[in-house]
Write an enzyme that holds these catalytic residues in place. Structure first.
Site, PDB file in Angstrom:
ATOM      1  N   ARG A  89       0.834  -1.205   0.000  1.00  0.00           N
ATOM      2  CA  ARG A  89       0.000   0.000   0.000  1.00  0.00           C
ATOM      3  C   ARG A  89       0.875   1.265   0.000  1.00  0.00           C
ATOM      4  NH1 ARG A  89      -4.901  -0.889   2.322  1.00  0.00           N
ATOM      5  NH2 ARG A  89      -3.889  -2.394   3.688  1.00  0.00           N
ATOM      6  N   TYR A  90       2.036   1.172   0.652  1.00  0.00           N
ATOM      7  CA  TYR A  90       2.958   2.317   0.765  1.00  0.00           C
ATOM      8  C   TYR A  90       4.247   1.963   0.017  1.00  0.00           C
ATOM      9  CZ  TYR A  90      -0.164   3.179   4.725  1.00  0.00           C
ATOM     10  OH  TYR A  90      -1.273   3.363   5.513  1.00  0.00           O
TER      11      TYR A  90
ATOM     12  N   ARG B 288       7.222  -0.012   2.120  1.00  0.00           N
ATOM     13  CA  ARG B 288       6.996  -1.175   2.987  1.00  0.00           C
ATOM     14  C   ARG B 288       5.922  -2.086   2.389  1.00  0.00           C
ATOM     15  NH1 ARG B 288       3.922   3.229   6.444  1.00  0.00           N
ATOM     16  NH2 ARG B 288       5.095   4.440   4.960  1.00  0.00           N
TER      17      ARG B 288
ATOM     18  N   CYS C 201      -4.574 -17.522  14.186  1.00  0.00           N
ATOM     19  CA  CYS C 201      -4.251 -16.702  15.360  1.00  0.00           C
ATOM     20  C   CYS C 201      -4.339 -17.560  16.622  1.00  0.00           C
ATOM     21  CB  CYS C 201      -5.241 -15.545  15.501  1.00  0.00           C
ATOM     22  SG  CYS C 201      -5.181 -14.387  14.131  1.00  0.00           S
TER      23      CYS C 201
ATOM     24  N   CYS D 145     -10.180 -12.389  18.084  1.00  0.00           N
ATOM     25  CA  CYS D 145     -10.770 -11.201  18.687  1.00  0.00           C
ATOM     26  C   CYS D 145     -12.114 -10.939  18.007  1.00  0.00           C
ATOM     27  CB  CYS D 145      -9.838 -10.011  18.489  1.00  0.00           C
ATOM     28  SG  CYS D 145      -8.126 -10.371  18.989  1.00  0.00           S
TER      29      CYS D 145
ATOM     30  N   CYS E 169     -12.088  -8.232  15.195  1.00  0.00           N
ATOM     31  CA  CYS E 169     -10.953  -8.314  14.258  1.00  0.00           C
ATOM     32  C   CYS E 169     -11.273  -7.680  12.898  1.00  0.00           C
ATOM     33  CB  CYS E 169     -10.579  -9.779  14.044  1.00  0.00           C
ATOM     34  SG  CYS E 169      -9.295  -9.998  12.789  1.00  0.00           S
TER      35      CYS E 169
ATOM     36  N   ARG F  84      -9.735  -8.374  10.192  1.00  0.00           N
ATOM     37  CA  ARG F  84      -9.601  -9.385   9.130  1.00  0.00           C
ATOM     38  C   ARG F  84     -10.463 -10.600   9.456  1.00  0.00           C
ATOM     39  NH1 ARG F  84      -3.417  -8.400   8.874  1.00  0.00           N
ATOM     40  NH2 ARG F  84      -3.329  -6.680   7.392  1.00  0.00           N
TER      41      ARG F  84
ATOM     42  N   ASP G  11     -11.718  -0.578  13.122  1.00  0.00           N
ATOM     43  CA  ASP G  11     -12.062  -0.710  11.702  1.00  0.00           C
ATOM     44  C   ASP G  11     -13.474  -1.281  11.587  1.00  0.00           C
ATOM     45  OD1 ASP G  11      -9.500   0.093  10.684  1.00  0.00           O
ATOM     46  OD2 ASP G  11      -8.718  -1.832  11.364  1.00  0.00           O
TER      47      ASP G  11
ATOM     48  N   ASP H 288      -7.284   3.864  10.029  1.00  0.00           N
ATOM     49  CA  ASP H 288      -7.083   3.313   8.696  1.00  0.00           C
ATOM     50  C   ASP H 288      -8.312   3.719   7.898  1.00  0.00           C
ATOM     51  OD1 ASP H 288      -5.128   1.703   7.307  1.00  0.00           O
ATOM     52  OD2 ASP H 288      -5.021   0.523   9.157  1.00  0.00           O
TER      53      ASP H 288
ATOM     54  N   LYS I   2      -3.359   4.929   6.463  1.00  0.00           N
ATOM     55  CA  LYS I   2      -3.481   5.169   7.906  1.00  0.00           C
ATOM     56  C   LYS I   2      -3.033   6.598   8.204  1.00  0.00           C
ATOM     57  CE  LYS I   2      -2.220   1.717  10.604  1.00  0.00           C
ATOM     58  NZ  LYS I   2      -1.252   0.900   9.893  1.00  0.00           N
TER      59      LYS I   2
HETATM   60  S1  SF4 Z   1      -7.137  -8.816  15.740  1.00  0.00           S
HETATM   61 FE1  SF4 Z   1      -7.566 -10.442  14.223  1.00  0.00          FE
HETATM   62  S2  SF4 Z   1      -5.575 -10.879  13.299  1.00  0.00           S
HETATM   63 FE2  SF4 Z   1      -5.170  -9.824  15.256  1.00  0.00          FE
HETATM   64  S3  SF4 Z   1      -4.972 -11.469  16.798  1.00  0.00           S
HETATM   65 FE3  SF4 Z   1      -7.106 -10.790  16.839  1.00  0.00          FE
HETATM   66  S4  SF4 Z   1      -8.132 -12.231  15.453  1.00  0.00           S
HETATM   67 FE4  SF4 Z   1      -5.941 -12.366  14.965  1.00  0.00          FE
END
Ligand code: SF4
Length: 337
Positions: A90-91, A94, A103, A107, A110, A112, A270, A307, A314
């Site tokens: 994206r940049y 990097r 994971c 979460c 999350c 993603r 997000d 973001d 960001k």
């Molecule tokens: S925020 Fe998403 S990518 Fe990060 S640890 Fe939690 S579940 Fe995994």
């Protein structure tokens, strides 16, 4: 407070651990069929009830199946910036490398969440070779950020091979790993300390949202990595019911500094699907940070960032101190410039 030794992965585990009523089994199964669930013992042991700041982050909730109009499956636009599988560019200077989408804990907020899960996303050796070839062909890329999923879920051997391959690319000057493992599975981090000791400068960025996540075990594992010369930064998501008060943020940032972790980013949530119950308005986030100015050392102050949804990058969104020819002091008084 659960004291099991196995990672909780489904409604039966949640009910057995006392984190959900048996009557909620059907609703939990519906959420679990849509989004991955995992709560490892180190984090489960911190949950006093599902609505506390730790439980709220990890115990699934039927509200996750309600998608608000502004929410989107790929909120930061990773897919549009992926030239080859596993790379996001994206940049100019990097690139992200996502070697897997697994994971240690999932979460509930999350960004993603449509992609991460225990079954998916491990790059094959051939896909990794294509990712390395892409990086070798882009000399403007000076930093590779390993993310996912969580790169520290790889075996020491596989992580070592990936770090070695990246370190061998002459124009890659900097490596970064984004991870939740230090707080979710401290023992796993201990098993990886040697592998993280690479020639190219490597920074570890740990996702921590509440001071209680920094247990003695987590701090000890992080210390072992720091002793290898790996600097550690903290990143936090501002979350309703988790850390949306000046006291909670102060305690978190002080706990990070006590563990030699520099608070780096405070992320605005997000807009991933089904996460609206965690949202804190930007104006409230700015006011919280302004409250902390003068109350905590400048070392404890992260950059509050958004973001921009849709993949537009960001940007810092913290409180402004200069306006209309005046400057605000840390106690809220304006002075002419
Ligand atoms: S925020 Fe998403 S990518 Fe990060 S640890 Fe939690 S579940 Fe995994």
């Amino acid at each position: 407070m659960p004291d099991g030794r196995a990672t909780i992965r489904d409604s039966a585990g949640l009910i057995d651990a006392g984190l959900a009523p048996a009557s909620g089994r059907g609703a939990l199964d519906a959420v679990g069929a849509r989004y991955a669930v995992a709560i490892p013992p180190a984090l489960a042991a911190l949950i006093e009830h599902p609505g506390d700041p730790i439980g709220r982050q990890f115990v699934p909730d039927p509200a996750e199946l309600t998608v608000a109009a502004h929410e989107r499956a790929d909120p930061i636009g990773d897919d549009a910036f992926s030239p080859v599988p596993g790379i996001v560019h994206r940049y100019p200077d990097r690139a992200l490398l996502k070697p897997l989408l697994i994971c240690p804990v999932y979460c509930r907020f999350c960004f993603r969440r449509e992609h991460v899960g225990p079954d998916g996303g491990v790059l094959t050796p051939a896909a990794l070779d294509r990712a390395y070839a892409w990086l070798r062909g882009h000399p403007a890329v000076r930093e590779v950020i390993l993310t996912g999923g969580d790169p520290l879920m790889l075996s020491p051997r596989r992580l070592g091979e990936i770090l070695g391959a990246l370190a061998a690319i002459p124009h890659v000057e900097l490596l970064r790993i984004h991870t939740r493992v230090p707080v979710a599975e401290p023992d796993r981090l201990l098993a990886l300390t040697e592998v993280l000791d690479v020639a190219t400068p490597l920074w570890l960025v740990v996702h921590i949202n509440h001071a209680r996540e920094l247990t003695a075990d987590a701090v000890a594992a992080i210390r072992a990595v720091q002793r290898r010369g790996v600097p550690v930064l903290g990143q936090t998501v501002l979350l309703r019911g988790v850390n949306d008060s000046a006291d909670a943020l102060e305690a978190l940032f002080r706990a990070m500094l006590a563990a030699r972790i520099k608070p780096y980013y405070l992320h605005q949530l997000d807009p991933a699907p089904g996460t609206a119950r965690f949202a804190v308005p930007i104006a409230e986030g700015r006011a919280l940070l302004a409250t902390l100015r003068g109350r905590v050392t400048g070392l404890a102050w992260p950059t509050y960032v958004l973001d921009i949804p849709g993949g537009h990058g960001k940007v810092p969104i913290g409180p402004e101190y200069v306006a209309d020819g005046t400057v605000l002091d840390p106690w809220g008084r304006r002075h002419p410039l």
